[in-house]
Design an enzyme around this catalytic site. Structure first.
Site, PDB file in Angstrom:
ATOM      1  N   TRP A  50      18.290   1.459  -7.278  1.00 39.57           N
ATOM      2  CA  TRP A  50      16.721   1.422  -6.643  1.00 39.57           C
ATOM      3  C   TRP A  50      16.318   0.233  -6.746  1.00 39.57           C
ATOM      4  O   TRP A  50      16.582  -0.721  -7.177  1.00 39.57           O
ATOM      5  CB  TRP A  50      15.997   2.657  -7.442  1.00 39.57           C
ATOM      6  CG  TRP A  50      15.676   2.469  -9.036  1.00 39.57           C
ATOM      7  CD1 TRP A  50      16.766   1.594  -9.720  1.00 39.57           C
ATOM      8  CD2 TRP A  50      14.574   2.934  -9.432  1.00 39.57           C
ATOM      9  NE1 TRP A  50      15.891   1.797 -11.025  1.00 39.57           N
ATOM     10  CE2 TRP A  50      14.686   2.322 -10.917  1.00 39.57           C
ATOM     11  CE3 TRP A  50      13.282   3.678  -9.024  1.00 39.57           C
ATOM     12  CZ2 TRP A  50      13.787   2.820 -12.087  1.00 39.57           C
ATOM     13  CZ3 TRP A  50      12.612   3.991 -10.330  1.00 39.57           C
ATOM     14  CH2 TRP A  50      12.845   3.565 -11.621  1.00 39.57           C
ATOM     15  N   ASN A  51      15.115   0.330  -5.858  1.00 38.19           N
ATOM     16  CA  ASN A  51      14.393  -1.046  -5.318  1.00 38.19           C
ATOM     17  C   ASN A  51      12.980  -0.819  -5.477  1.00 38.19           C
ATOM     18  O   ASN A  51      12.620   0.311  -5.223  1.00 38.19           O
ATOM     19  CB  ASN A  51      14.833  -1.746  -3.975  1.00 38.19           C
ATOM     20  CG  ASN A  51      16.289  -1.915  -3.685  1.00 38.19           C
ATOM     21  OD1 ASN A  51      16.738  -2.914  -4.429  1.00 38.19           O
ATOM     22  ND2 ASN A  51      16.744  -1.292  -2.940  1.00 38.19           N
ATOM     23  N   HIS A 110       0.903  -3.687   8.006  1.00 34.97           N
ATOM     24  CA  HIS A 110       1.100  -3.810   9.479  1.00 34.97           C
ATOM     25  C   HIS A 110       2.298  -4.494   9.680  1.00 34.97           C
ATOM     26  O   HIS A 110       2.476  -5.578  10.164  1.00 34.97           O
ATOM     27  CB  HIS A 110      -0.179  -4.447   9.992  1.00 34.97           C
ATOM     28  CG  HIS A 110      -1.530  -3.837   9.715  1.00 34.97           C
ATOM     29  ND1 HIS A 110      -1.901  -3.117  10.669  1.00 34.97           N
ATOM     30  CD2 HIS A 110      -2.213  -3.625   8.675  1.00 34.97           C
ATOM     31  CE1 HIS A 110      -2.946  -2.383  10.518  1.00 34.97           C
ATOM     32  NE2 HIS A 110      -3.122  -2.731   8.936  1.00 34.97           N
ATOM     33  N   HIS A 157       4.545   0.310  12.850  1.00 32.68           N
ATOM     34  CA  HIS A 157       3.322   0.880  12.177  1.00 32.68           C
ATOM     35  C   HIS A 157       2.276   1.319  12.935  1.00 32.68           C
ATOM     36  O   HIS A 157       2.327   1.240  13.992  1.00 32.68           O
ATOM     37  CB  HIS A 157       2.823  -0.322  11.223  1.00 32.68           C
ATOM     38  CG  HIS A 157       2.019  -1.401  12.071  1.00 32.68           C
ATOM     39  ND1 HIS A 157       2.732  -2.585  12.396  1.00 32.68           N
ATOM     40  CD2 HIS A 157       0.742  -1.259  12.130  1.00 32.68           C
ATOM     41  CE1 HIS A 157       2.028  -3.376  12.806  1.00 32.68           C
ATOM     42  NE2 HIS A 157       0.617  -2.693  12.765  1.00 32.68           N
ATOM     43  N   ASP A 202      -1.984   1.899  13.220  1.00 38.96           N
ATOM     44  CA  ASP A 202      -3.332   1.368  12.814  1.00 38.96           C
ATOM     45  C   ASP A 202      -4.316   2.406  12.672  1.00 38.96           C
ATOM     46  O   ASP A 202      -4.154   3.184  13.893  1.00 38.96           O
ATOM     47  CB  ASP A 202      -3.839   0.324  14.120  1.00 38.96           C
ATOM     48  CG  ASP A 202      -2.879  -1.155  14.230  1.00 38.96           C
ATOM     49  OD1 ASP A 202      -2.167  -1.462  13.225  1.00 38.96           O
ATOM     50  OD2 ASP A 202      -3.328  -1.624  15.132  1.00 38.96           O
ATOM     51  N   HIS A 230      -9.044  -0.167  10.279  1.00 32.97           N
ATOM     52  CA  HIS A 230      -8.401  -1.311  10.362  1.00 32.97           C
ATOM     53  C   HIS A 230      -9.251  -2.471  11.158  1.00 32.97           C
ATOM     54  O   HIS A 230      -9.050  -3.663  10.801  1.00 32.97           O
ATOM     55  CB  HIS A 230      -6.975  -1.417  11.323  1.00 32.97           C
ATOM     56  CG  HIS A 230      -6.278  -2.497  11.494  1.00 32.97           C
ATOM     57  ND1 HIS A 230      -6.122  -3.525  10.486  1.00 32.97           N
ATOM     58  CD2 HIS A 230      -5.712  -3.120  12.804  1.00 32.97           C
ATOM     59  CE1 HIS A 230      -5.277  -4.558  11.244  1.00 32.97           C
ATOM     60  NE2 HIS A 230      -5.200  -4.213  12.358  1.00 32.97           N
ATOM     61  N   HIS A 232      -7.700  -3.619  19.968  1.00 35.21           N
ATOM     62  CA  HIS A 232      -8.271  -3.070  18.593  1.00 35.21           C
ATOM     63  C   HIS A 232      -9.649  -2.803  18.499  1.00 35.21           C
ATOM     64  O   HIS A 232      -9.858  -1.798  17.836  1.00 35.21           O
ATOM     65  CB  HIS A 232      -7.909  -4.118  17.576  1.00 35.21           C
ATOM     66  CG  HIS A 232      -6.413  -4.436  17.446  1.00 35.21           C
ATOM     67  ND1 HIS A 232      -5.782  -5.358  18.135  1.00 35.21           N
ATOM     68  CD2 HIS A 232      -5.798  -4.198  16.275  1.00 35.21           C
ATOM     69  CE1 HIS A 232      -4.537  -5.303  17.336  1.00 35.21           C
ATOM     70  NE2 HIS A 232      -4.451  -4.503  16.388  1.00 35.21           N
TER      71      HIS A 232
HETATM   72 MN    MN Z   1      -1.697  -3.357  13.061  1.00 39.03          MN
END
Ligand code: MN
Length: 258
Positions: free
Chosen positions: A61-62, A69, A73, A75, A79, A207
């Site tokens: 495992w990690n 982001h 991904h 938003d 954001h 955005h």
């Molecule tokens: Mn983003």
């Protein structure tokens, strides 16, 4: 037969294909680079805890390090400052994460001009051929940029004047936010705004307008070329990070074949 049985049968028989729109997530996944004095996100990384060894003889495992982001991904409205009183990523209503999607292909234009901007007239012209963009659905903007996603340098495509990647005009951003019936806008590039949008007035209009209107962004999509212009269903699964501004996500499309 129930709707869900029909769906799972169709997926099992590949009458409905599941297309992965997600970029592989690794330390070489491109991330946005903002100029000084702005803060920047980290690249994705794995930190090994154990791998069938003294630290854990039977298990691997990690821990992971990632930005919200990073890679493909989502938003959330919060954001952006215009959406600061809106939903965080954990608050997005679940039915909005499964919704119809249309794909507008401007890869030829973006190949000829990396600063290409989608205009309202382009969308209107597309609607004239394919019908209206979907109420409660997603507008996915194909630019061919996914072909560059194995190289940070080619993906950001920056020179001394900054990054050069396709996006949307100020007018089109306003239209998407205020007039189009869609809930979100998805792109193949590192962000929903054009590479040159830092110098627009207002800056980063996509955005600013979309997140301010309570809509969503989806970035670094791949394989949009495998989707029809209309008819796909987008399933997007950001992590429910409490208070988060976004999240790496798995984005899948259901496409009817045959
Ligand atoms: Mn983003």
């Amino acid at each position: 037969m129930s709707v869900l049985s029909a769906l799972t049968d169709a997926i099992a028989s590949a009458t409905v294909e599941v297309v992965d729109l997600t970029a592989p997530l690794s330390s070489s996944t491109p991330v946005i680079k903002l100029p000084e004095p702005f803060g920047n996100t980290v690249s994705f990384s794995l930190h090994e805890i154990s791998r069938y060894d003294d630290r854990g003889p039977a298990w691997y495992w990690n821990d992971i390090t990632t930005g919200e982001h990073t890679g493909t991904h989502f938003d959330a409205p919060v954001h952006w400052v215009t959406g600061r009183d809106g939903q965080d990523v954990s608050q997005v209503p679940l039915p909005r994460l499964i919704a119809p999607a249309v794909v507008l292909d401007f890869s030829e234009q973006a190949a000829a001009n990396p600063d290409f901007l989608l205009e309202v007239d382009h969308v209107k012209q597309w609607e004239g051929e394919h019908g209206p963009v979907p109420e409660g659905g997603w507008l996915l903007y194909r630019t061919g940029w996914d072909e560059r996603s194995d190289s940070q340098e080619r993906f950001l495509n920056a020179n001394e004047t900054g990054p050069h990647t396709p996006g949307v005009s100020i007018e089109c951003a306003r239209w998407l936010a205020e007039e189009a019936p869609v809930i979100g806008f998805g792109v193949e590039t590192v962000g929903t705004d054009a590479g040159t949008a830092h110098s627009f007035d207002p800056p980063f209009p996509c955005h600013s307008a979309l997140l301010g209107a309570g809509k969503y962004g989806l970035t670094q999509l791949q394989n949009l070329a495998l989707l029809p212009a209309r008819g796909a269903v987008l399933i997007v699964a950001p992590l429910p990070i409490t208070g988060g501004s976004g999240s790496p996500c798995r984005a899948l499309a259901l496409v009817e074949r045959g």
